[in-house]
Structure formats: C-alpha cells, structure tokens
Design a protein around this motif. Sequence first.
Motif: not given
Length: 163
Positions: A32-52
């Motif tokens: 059909l095609r090539d698709d693309r994916a990325g990395f995602y995180a919730a704001p709560g995770y980012l607040q506790s762990q920091g921006e990766p």
Amino acid sequence: ACNGLADLSRREADIAIRNAPTTQPDLIARKLRDDRAGFYAAPGYLQSQGEPTRATAAGARFVGFANRDILARGLAGLGLGVTWGNFPVTSDSHLVQWELVKQGVGIGVITEAVGDAEPRVRRVLRDVGPITFPMWLVTHREVHTSRRVRAVFDFLAAALSAP
C-alpha cells in the motif's frame, strides 16, 4: 486483541494488514505504502522523567511488545542505547501499549497519524527517525475472488494507500 499474525492459509482471517510481504504461494499481497512512526510520551511522564534525548534515552522507560529484545535492538540500531531493561511494561496489543503511553507509563512508538492526533501525548525524540515501515494488504488467493472480500480488499487498499 493481540498483534500476532493471523494464519490466512488456515482462514483465521480473510484479509490482513502486515508490515512485510508474504512468502506463502497461496497468499497474494499488495504493497500500500510506506508509513512513518515516531516516539510519544504523556506530559506526566515527561514531568517526572524529563524530556528524553538521544543521549539520555538509555535511561528512559519504553512501552513495547512482550518480545522486548526485537524492539530494543531496533531502537539501539537508531543510536538510542536501549536494552530490554528499558521496557518494564509490555503488551502484545498495540491498543494496550497506546493506553499505557497515554497514562504516562513510558515512551511508545506509534504511527505519526495516530500520535500527532492524540492531544494527551507529545512527540519526543524528534531527532531520531522517523521510523519508516511498509504497509501490505494480504489475502488468500481463493478468498480474493469472493465479491464481498474483494470489495473490502479494494476499499482498504484505496483508503490506506493515501498517506
């Protein structure tokens, strides 16, 4: 709902969407095609762990499949220094994984169309990727001649071919 491969030859399904072409002679596949994916995180995770970042990803928590080694090797191949130990929570269901990401359990990999449309997460690790993968539509050769199955196959092919 597990993401395992349905055995089309044994009629466990009439049509499947896969990330690889089939090697079975009784099945036919259409890329059909090539698709693309990325990395995602919730704001709560980012607040506790920091921006990766690429440099800190080795200390991040990821959500993935029960066979953590495959995804860990793939992410390590992107230069993230990730091992199976970065996946404390796993599931063989994309739906469960996505819910875990939205709840802040860890970073997940999802198609850009889904991830970018979800207001409860943010795109992270933008300097890595995008991750591209093929999308194939597969059906059994005999079932493909069924008017009903052919109609669904053609509809899916048209709907999923456009990015």
